[in-house]
Scaffold this motif. Structure first.
Motif, PDB file in Angstrom:
ATOM      1  N   SER A  49       0.854  -1.178   0.000  1.00 52.10           N
ATOM      2  CA  SER A  49       0.000   0.000   0.000  1.00 52.10           C
ATOM      3  C   SER A  49       0.895   1.234   0.000  1.00 52.10           C
ATOM      4  O   SER A  49       1.785   1.354   0.825  1.00 52.10           O
ATOM      5  CB  SER A  49      -0.895   0.002   1.238  1.00 52.10           C
ATOM      6  N   PHE A  55      -4.339  -0.085  -2.061  1.00 50.82           N
ATOM      7  CA  PHE A  55      -3.365  -1.164  -1.931  1.00 50.82           C
ATOM      8  C   PHE A  55      -3.343  -1.966  -3.230  1.00 50.82           C
ATOM      9  O   PHE A  55      -4.287  -1.924  -4.024  1.00 50.82           O
ATOM     10  CB  PHE A  55      -3.681  -2.068  -0.733  1.00 50.82           C
ATOM     11  N   ARG A  68      -6.328  -0.645   4.421  1.00 52.66           N
ATOM     12  CA  ARG A  68      -5.441   0.457   4.832  1.00 52.66           C
ATOM     13  C   ARG A  68      -6.333   1.668   5.129  1.00 52.66           C
ATOM     14  O   ARG A  68      -6.392   2.639   4.382  1.00 52.66           O
ATOM     15  CB  ARG A  68      -4.433   0.786   3.733  1.00 52.66           C
ATOM     16  N   PHE A  74      -1.855  -1.570   8.839  1.00 51.15           N
ATOM     17  CA  PHE A  74      -1.991  -2.324   7.585  1.00 51.15           C
ATOM     18  C   PHE A  74      -2.211  -3.801   7.936  1.00 51.15           C
ATOM     19  O   PHE A  74      -1.330  -4.640   7.759  1.00 51.15           O
ATOM     20  CB  PHE A  74      -0.740  -2.139   6.733  1.00 51.15           C
ATOM     21  N   SER A  93       7.594  -1.024   6.231  1.00 50.68           N
ATOM     22  CA  SER A  93       7.113   0.288   5.813  1.00 50.68           C
ATOM     23  C   SER A  93       8.269   1.082   5.215  1.00 50.68           C
ATOM     24  O   SER A  93       9.445   0.750   5.425  1.00 50.68           O
ATOM     25  CB  SER A  93       6.495   1.055   6.988  1.00 50.68           C
TER      26      SER A  93
END
Lengths: 112, 112
Positions: A49, A55, A68, A74, A93
């Motif tokens: 995403s 996403f 998301r 997430f 991330s």
């Protein structure tokens, strides 16, 4: 401290049950990722995403779903349609303008 | 998918330099070369990345061949904490996402 949290570290489920793995980050990162790792193998991308409410499927999205709704969260749902769900699941991330991905500690899912 | 080739395993004596090779003969002009490492039962950790020029940071150095078809991660003095699986990865820009494609990596054993 800033970072990525995944809980729980170990998770057991019966075959046929859906299970949701959590991933939370307080790094204010835009992009988030879910990977699957099998023993002795590298990571394979499930979903990613780049922004809230958006996403994309990765290489092995079948049998998985994500949402998301918030920038920091997430979650990944492993559905009963996933034929072989037992694996180590890693969330990551990335800040949009940088290259480095930060990984969480992972959740080891075992389906009995 | 962009692919890399690494030896399955390597050994090094403690406090000696380690050179971890990676071949990526299908690399394209916009692909970055990334290295991550993973300790047992943990998420991967970013080590270094580069595009064309050699790169140095506090963890390691990255030497990139002139034709970019291979690269070498250099740990200047291996310690026991450097024992991990090292992944050489190409970061491929696809439809706005900067995704990483992991292979099986090189398992580095550091001998005291």
């Amino acid at each position: 401290d800033g970072g990525i949290t995944q809980s729980p570290k170990y998770l057991f489920r019966k075959e046929g049950q859906n299970v949701t793995l959590s991933c939370e980050q307080n790094l204010n990162h835009d992009a988030m990722y879910w990977y699957r790792q099998d023993p002795g193998q590298g990571l394979r991308l499930i979903y990613y995403s780049q922004i809230v409410n958006d996403f994309q499927k990765g290489d092995i999205a079948e049998g998985y779903s994500v949402s998301r709704e918030k920038k920091e969260s997430f979650p990944l749902t492993v559905t009963s349609a996933q034929k072989n769900p037992t694996a180590f699941y890693l969330c990551a991330s990335r800040q949009d303008s940088y290259n480095e991905q930060f990984f969480g500690p992972g959740t080891r899912l075992t389906v009995l | 998918d962009a692919k890399t080739t690494q030896p399955n395993s390597m050994e090094s004596n403690e406090e000696e330099p380690v050179h971890l090779p990676c071949n990526h003969s299908t690399i394209s002009g916009t692909d970055y070369i990334h290295w991550y490492r993973q300790l047992p039962s943990q998420g991967p950790e970013y080590v270094i990345h580069g595009l064309t020029s050699n790169v140095n940071n506090r963890m390691a150095s990255l030497a990139i061949a002139e034709d970019r078809k291979s690269s070498t991660l250099i740990l200047h003095r291996a310690t026991l904490r450097d024992a991990a699986v090292y992944y050489c990865i190409l970061r491929v820009y696809q439809t706005g996402a900067n995704n990483l494609f992991f292979g099986t990596g090189t398992r580095l054993t550091v001998i005291p």
